[in-house]
Scaffold this motif. Structure first.
Motif, PDB file in Angstrom:
ATOM      1  N   THR A   1      -2.294  -4.062   0.259  1.00 25.05           N
ATOM      2  CA  THR A   1      -3.619  -4.052   0.896  1.00 25.05           C
ATOM      3  C   THR A   1      -4.150  -2.631   0.968  1.00 25.05           C
ATOM      4  O   THR A   1      -5.326  -2.367   0.672  1.00 25.05           O
ATOM      5  CB  THR A   1      -3.541  -4.660   2.309  1.00 25.05           C
ATOM      6  OG1 THR A   1      -3.116  -6.022   2.215  1.00 25.05           O
ATOM      7  CG2 THR A   1      -4.900  -4.603   2.992  1.00 25.05           C
ATOM      8  N   MET A   2      -3.303  -1.697   1.365  1.00 30.21           N
ATOM      9  CA  MET A   2      -3.704  -0.297   1.414  1.00 30.21           C
ATOM     10  C   MET A   2      -4.117   0.198   0.026  1.00 30.21           C
ATOM     11  O   MET A   2      -5.126   0.896  -0.125  1.00 30.21           O
ATOM     12  CB  MET A   2      -2.549   0.555   1.940  1.00 30.21           C
ATOM     13  CG  MET A   2      -2.875   2.045   2.051  1.00 30.21           C
ATOM     14  SD  MET A   2      -1.415   3.050   2.413  1.00 30.21           S
ATOM     15  CE  MET A   2      -0.506   2.856   0.871  1.00 30.21           C
ATOM     16  N   PHE A   3      -3.373  -0.196  -0.986  1.00 27.10           N
ATOM     17  CA  PHE A   3      -3.679   0.257  -2.340  1.00 27.10           C
ATOM     18  C   PHE A   3      -5.044  -0.245  -2.815  1.00 27.10           C
ATOM     19  O   PHE A   3      -5.875   0.535  -3.291  1.00 27.10           O
ATOM     20  CB  PHE A   3      -2.593  -0.207  -3.309  1.00 27.10           C
ATOM     21  CG  PHE A   3      -2.999  -0.105  -4.756  1.00 27.10           C
ATOM     22  CD1 PHE A   3      -3.132   1.128  -5.367  1.00 27.10           C
ATOM     23  CD2 PHE A   3      -3.292  -1.246  -5.495  1.00 27.10           C
ATOM     24  CE1 PHE A   3      -3.536   1.230  -6.695  1.00 27.10           C
ATOM     25  CE2 PHE A   3      -3.682  -1.159  -6.821  1.00 27.10           C
ATOM     26  CZ  PHE A   3      -3.811   0.086  -7.419  1.00 27.10           C
ATOM     27  N   VAL A   4      -5.315  -1.551  -2.700  1.00 34.84           N
ATOM     28  CA  VAL A   4      -6.564  -2.095  -3.235  1.00 34.84           C
ATOM     29  C   VAL A   4      -7.783  -1.623  -2.431  1.00 34.84           C
ATOM     30  O   VAL A   4      -8.883  -1.500  -2.986  1.00 34.84           O
ATOM     31  CB  VAL A   4      -6.523  -3.638  -3.278  1.00 34.84           C
ATOM     32  CG1 VAL A   4      -5.416  -4.114  -4.190  1.00 34.84           C
ATOM     33  CG2 VAL A   4      -6.375  -4.246  -1.892  1.00 34.84           C
ATOM     34  N   GLU A   5      -7.593  -1.330  -1.149  1.00 30.33           N
ATOM     35  CA  GLU A   5      -8.718  -0.850  -0.349  1.00 30.33           C
ATOM     36  C   GLU A   5      -9.031   0.613  -0.622  1.00 30.33           C
ATOM     37  O   GLU A   5     -10.193   1.025  -0.616  1.00 30.33           O
ATOM     38  CB  GLU A   5      -8.418  -1.048   1.143  1.00 30.33           C
ATOM     39  CG  GLU A   5      -8.444  -2.518   1.567  1.00 30.33           C
ATOM     40  CD  GLU A   5      -8.141  -2.701   3.046  1.00 30.33           C
ATOM     41  OE1 GLU A   5      -7.734  -1.701   3.697  1.00 30.33           O
ATOM     42  OE2 GLU A   5      -8.288  -3.824   3.550  1.00 30.33           O
ATOM     43  N   GLN A   6      -8.019   1.398  -0.881  1.00 28.17           N
ATOM     44  CA  GLN A   6      -8.227   2.828  -1.117  1.00 28.17           C
ATOM     45  C   GLN A   6      -8.545   3.154  -2.569  1.00 28.17           C
ATOM     46  O   GLN A   6      -9.098   4.216  -2.862  1.00 28.17           O
ATOM     47  CB  GLN A   6      -6.987   3.614  -0.669  1.00 28.17           C
ATOM     48  CG  GLN A   6      -6.749   3.586   0.833  1.00 28.17           C
ATOM     49  CD  GLN A   6      -5.570   4.449   1.245  1.00 28.17           C
ATOM     50  OE1 GLN A   6      -4.875   5.040   0.411  1.00 28.17           O
ATOM     51  NE2 GLN A   6      -5.314   4.523   2.550  1.00 28.17           N
ATOM     52  N   HIS A   7      -8.230   2.246  -3.480  1.00 25.69           N
ATOM     53  CA  HIS A   7      -8.439   2.523  -4.918  1.00 25.69           C
ATOM     54  C   HIS A   7      -9.114   1.327  -5.587  1.00 25.69           C
ATOM     55  O   HIS A   7      -8.545   0.708  -6.496  1.00 25.69           O
ATOM     56  CB  HIS A   7      -7.101   2.835  -5.588  1.00 25.69           C
ATOM     57  CG  HIS A   7      -6.307   3.912  -4.912  1.00 25.69           C
ATOM     58  ND1 HIS A   7      -6.593   5.252  -5.039  1.00 25.69           N
ATOM     59  CD2 HIS A   7      -5.239   3.840  -4.063  1.00 25.69           C
ATOM     60  CE1 HIS A   7      -5.733   5.968  -4.324  1.00 25.69           C
ATOM     61  NE2 HIS A   7      -4.909   5.135  -3.717  1.00 25.69           N
TER      62      HIS A   7
END
Length: 303
Positions: free
Chosen positions: A201-207
């Motif tokens: 979730t952190m990955f897709v939201e930040q990138h």
């Protein structure tokens, strides 16, 4: 009036205008335009009375009617411009208020997460003091590891699970965003689904624009689906398909969306997803994803 008299009067009339052109002083162009126009009209009327004393109107009208000075109306334009500016200011103010509220929520969430990480690090140092030197001990140096472990700490993970999660190394390459995705993949592959969900979730939201994002959204859906949370998985599969239908994992997400609908006993939507998959990605249906496609088809009866 004789022709000769008329000619003399006309000559005098023309001379009067010439005199006006040379004798009238230049006035400011801004606020004195109207005053200047009224003065000129009065002088013209005086000349007319001199040239046409009888006022019979046989050759010219005896007097030129004064016309009000007309200026381009800017009231409507100004009103529209001001209205537009006010509307934009209102929109900006509303947006600023929303952003301020969001910042406050983020700051509060960050504060809570920091407190949990601090508690986790203190606990992790004690429980993994005897970890093998070759493994990833409590001091992994990975902020992502601390964040993912924090999620499990809230539900009281065992010391063994905590150590196992910390032992999963996060890649360190020249592409930090790809490292975030790969770390989430390693957590998912090891069966740590809640930790993988948080990391991905952190990955897709930040990138959102990274080339790995199509993989990240699809894998995030699978992390929920494999964790028995089909309802949470479905939106991620649908989003990944809709965001970019040519993405490397768009076809996978559509097929897994059908699987999630089957898990939710929603046969109608499962059949819609399967039909869309076979029509949009015939090569995948007959190739790499053929087994999964046929397995899903066998679980539902579609019209």
């Amino acid at each position: 009036m004789t022709f000769a008299s008329l000619a003399r009067n006309l000559s005098f009339f023309g001379a009067g205008f010439a005199l006006l052109a040379t004798a009238t002083p230049a006035l400011p162009q801004d606020g004195n335009d109207e005053a200047r126009l009224r003065r000129l009209e009065a002088e013209v009327r005086a000349l007319q009375r001199t040239v046409f004393p009888g006022g019979d109107g046989r050759f010219f009208e005896p007097e030129i009617s004064a016309q009000p000075a007309t200026r381009p109306s800017t009231t409507g334009a100004s009103t529209t411009a001001v209205t537009d500016i006010l509307a934009r200011l209102d929109a900006l103010e509303a947006q600023l208020q929303r952003q301020t509220a969001q910042n406050e929520e983020n700051a509060n969430a960050l504060r809570q997460l920091t407190e949990r990480i601090d508690a986790l690090e203190a606990s992790g140092t004690r429980t993994t003091a005897s970890a093998p030197a070759g493994g990833m001990a409590a001091t992994t140096g990975s902020a992502g590891a601390a964040r993912t472990v924090a999620a499990t700490q809230a539900s009281g993970p065992s010391a063994e699970r905590l150590a196992a999660v910390q032992a999963i190394a996060k890649p360190q390459t020249e592409d930090p965003a790809d490292d975030e995705y790969s770390y989430g993949f390693r957590l998912w592959d090891a069966g740590f689904f809640p930790e993988a969900q948080q990391q991905l979730t952190m990955f897709v939201e930040q990138h959102p624009d990274h080339w790995r994002t199509t993989y990240g959204r699809n894998l995030l859906g699978r992390a929920y689906l494999d964790d028995g949370k089909a309802k949470e998985a479905a939106p991620w599969f649908l989003k990944n398909y809709q965001e970019d239908k040519t993405g490397a994992r768009a076809g996978d997400s559509l097929l897994y969306l059908a699987k999630a609908m089957i898990a939710l006993d929603d046969t109608r939507r499962a059949c819609i997803a399967l039909a869309e998959f076979s029509e949009t990605y015939p090569a995948l249906a007959a190739g790499r994803l053929q087994g999964q496609y046929e397995a899903n088809r066998a679980k539902v009866t579609c019209d």
